[in-house]
Scaffold this active site. Structure first.
Site, mmCIF file in Angstrom:
data_model
loop_
_atom_site.group_PDB
_atom_site.id
_atom_site.type_symbol
_atom_site.label_atom_id
_atom_site.label_comp_id
_atom_site.label_asym_id
_atom_site.label_seq_id
_atom_site.Cartn_x
_atom_site.Cartn_y
_atom_site.Cartn_z
ATOM 1 N N HIS A 18 0.869 -1.194 0.000
ATOM 2 C CA HIS A 18 0.000 0.000 0.000
ATOM 3 C C HIS A 18 0.896 1.231 0.000
ATOM 4 C CE1 HIS A 18 -3.851 1.990 1.846
ATOM 5 N NE2 HIS A 18 -3.165 2.862 1.122
ATOM 6 N N HIS A 20 1.320 4.791 -2.505
ATOM 7 C CA HIS A 20 0.914 5.598 -3.676
ATOM 8 C C HIS A 20 2.180 6.268 -4.199
ATOM 9 C CE1 HIS A 20 -3.443 5.432 -2.586
ATOM 10 N NE2 HIS A 20 -2.922 5.249 -1.384
ATOM 11 N N HIS A 198 -9.549 0.878 -1.377
ATOM 12 C CA HIS A 198 -9.514 1.528 -0.075
ATOM 13 C C HIS A 198 -10.931 1.467 0.488
ATOM 14 C CE1 HIS A 198 -5.727 3.117 -1.464
ATOM 15 N NE2 HIS A 198 -5.581 3.949 -0.443
ATOM 16 N N GLU A 201 -11.395 3.373 5.818
ATOM 17 C CA GLU A 201 -10.337 4.272 6.316
ATOM 18 C C GLU A 201 -11.043 5.373 7.117
ATOM 19 O OE1 GLU A 201 -8.306 6.489 3.235
ATOM 20 O OE2 GLU A 201 -6.641 7.061 4.552
ATOM 21 N N ASP A 279 1.663 4.038 2.741
ATOM 22 C CA ASP A 279 0.624 4.883 2.136
ATOM 23 C C ASP A 279 1.229 6.053 1.339
ATOM 24 O OD1 ASP A 279 -1.990 5.423 1.488
ATOM 25 O OD2 ASP A 279 -2.588 6.169 3.449
ATOM 26 N N ASP A 280 1.484 7.183 1.993
ATOM 27 C CA ASP A 280 2.031 8.373 1.314
ATOM 28 C C ASP A 280 3.180 8.911 2.169
ATOM 29 O OD1 ASP A 280 -0.168 8.831 -0.830
ATOM 30 O OD2 ASP A 280 -1.287 8.620 1.054
HETATM 31 N N1 ADE Z 1 -4.777 8.651 -2.103
HETATM 32 C C1 ADE Z 1 -3.541 8.736 -1.606
HETATM 33 N N2 ADE Z 1 -3.518 8.395 -0.325
HETATM 34 C C2 ADE Z 1 -4.789 8.064 0.016
HETATM 35 C C3 ADE Z 1 -5.408 7.606 1.193
HETATM 36 N N3 ADE Z 1 -4.745 7.411 2.338
HETATM 37 N N4 ADE Z 1 -6.734 7.383 1.167
HETATM 38 C C4 ADE Z 1 -7.429 7.573 0.053
HETATM 39 N N5 ADE Z 1 -6.880 7.991 -1.083
HETATM 40 C C5 ADE Z 1 -5.572 8.236 -1.111
HETATM 41 ZN ZN ZN Z 2 -3.785 4.703 0.403
#
Ligand code: ADE
Ligand code: ZN
Length: 338
Positions: A18, A20, A198, A201, A279-280
């Site tokens: 996971h 991006h 996703h 969340e 994630d990011d």
């Molecule tokens: N796009 C990038 N990160 C995300 C996240 N945590 N939740 C939903 N969309 C995303």
């Molecule tokens: Zn994500």
């Protein structure tokens, strides 16, 4: 945490499921690309950027994330972005990574799909040669756009099918339930793609049910809210549907107020194939090892939990069974020696 556990965490072979790629855009690279491509960004310094990275929720983050993605214009930019991630993945002992990209974020700005995918895949090929990291790509549809736009994206992607393993669903969750994308996921499945989404969340456990029942996903991304629904937990455990969880993301986006509340350990104990991911990372303050270290400290995880999480990461991947077994054997060998 004792230093031997943190050393063990950093060195264990792991897989990321996971991540991006647009979320790995570090401020330094953003400045470099803004200058190279003559794009205006609303910051004057890296310090200013870091100060802006405080979010009250998912939407607050997404606004900044999409704005920053405007610096990505040419194939070389997507290559540089991906290569910078692979360097960090190698540092963190990631041996396999399944990477999200968001084509609509770029095609909606007039960037060709081919530009995006060529830049990313060129870096992945080089990453495999240089670092031995294997990788797969997951094409995400933006759920705040309509299903038609997702279907057009899927059709465009068919020219590059050999480079894409799965489709996913991301962006603003609340008000955009999985069922909205039932037809495009059905089409993607018919074309032979694996499916992830996703769900749970910020949205409710009901969205996780929808992702399972309507989108027929192989994995759920995040899935935190599943813990609210006993029947859902039983279903995820019984069907072996893994969760790709992201502790530091959850903290930064205020999905929870303290990592001690994170449900991952309870989920492991309930038989869920839960995994740790970043994630990011450029936006949330940590790559995969930082996520493992933070959650281990918060939940007092022990060596056996870390081994389980690392094994789960390979087990939940889209690799063939023989490759999964080979990676899991590496974890056993590492655990014996460390
Ligand atoms: N796009 C990038 N990160 C995300 C996240 N945590 N939740 C939903 N969309 C995303
Ligand atoms: Zn994500």
């Amino acid at each position: 945490m004792d230093t031997s556990l943190s050393r063990f965490i950093c060195g264990i072979p792991k897989c990321e499921l996971h991540i991006h790629i647009e979320g790995t855009l570090e401020p330094e690279l953003m400045f470099k690309l803004a200058e190279r491509n003559n794009v205006n960004i609303p910051y004057n310094s890296v310090e200013e950027v870091k100060k802006a990275y405080e979010y009250s929720d998912l939407q607050g983050f997404l606004d900044i994330y999409y704005e920053s993605a405007r610096v990505l214009i040419n194939e070389e930019d997507f290559y540089d972005l991906t290569m910078a991630y692979l360097v960090k993945a190698h540092r963190d002992n990631i041996l396999h990574s399944e990477i999200f990209f968001d084509p609509q974020t770029h095609t909606s700005r007039g960037i060709e799909f081919s530009t995006v995918i060529k830049g990313i895949t060129r870096a992945l090929k080089e990453g495999e040669e240089k670092f031995g990291i294997s990788a797969k790509l997951i094409m995400c549809f933006l759920r705040d756009l309509d299903e038609n736009s997702a279907m057009n994206t899927l059709n465009t992607a068919m020219q590059f099918k050999e480079y894409i393993s799965a489709v996913g669903l991301d962006s603003a969750e609340i008000g955009n339930p999985p069922v909205k994308f039932k037809n495009v996921f059905e089409a993607a499945r018919q074309y032979g793609f694996n499916c992830v989404a996703h769900a749970g969340e910020e949205g409710p456990a009901e969205y996780v049910w929808e992702a399972v029942n309507y989108l027929k996903v192989n994995r759920i991304d995040h899935g935190n809210r599943s813990i609210d629904d006993e029947a859902l937990i039983k279903k995820l455990a019984a069907d072996g549907i893994p969760l790709t969880m992201c502790p530091l993301s959850n903290l930064k986006l205020k999905v929870l107020t303290d990592l001690k509340e994170h449900p991952i350990k309870r989920m492991l104990d309930l038989g869920i194939t839960a995994t740790i991911n970043s994630d990011d990372p450029a936006y949330f303050g940590g790559y995969i090892n930082d996520n493992y270290l933070a959650i281990a400290a918060a939940l007092n995880l022990q060596k056996d939990d870390i081994i389980k999480l690392a094994k789960n990461s390979f087990a939940a991947s889209f690799l063939p069974q023989d490759k999964k077994n080979a990676f899991i054997a590496l974890i056993d060998a590492y655990s014996k020696d460390n």
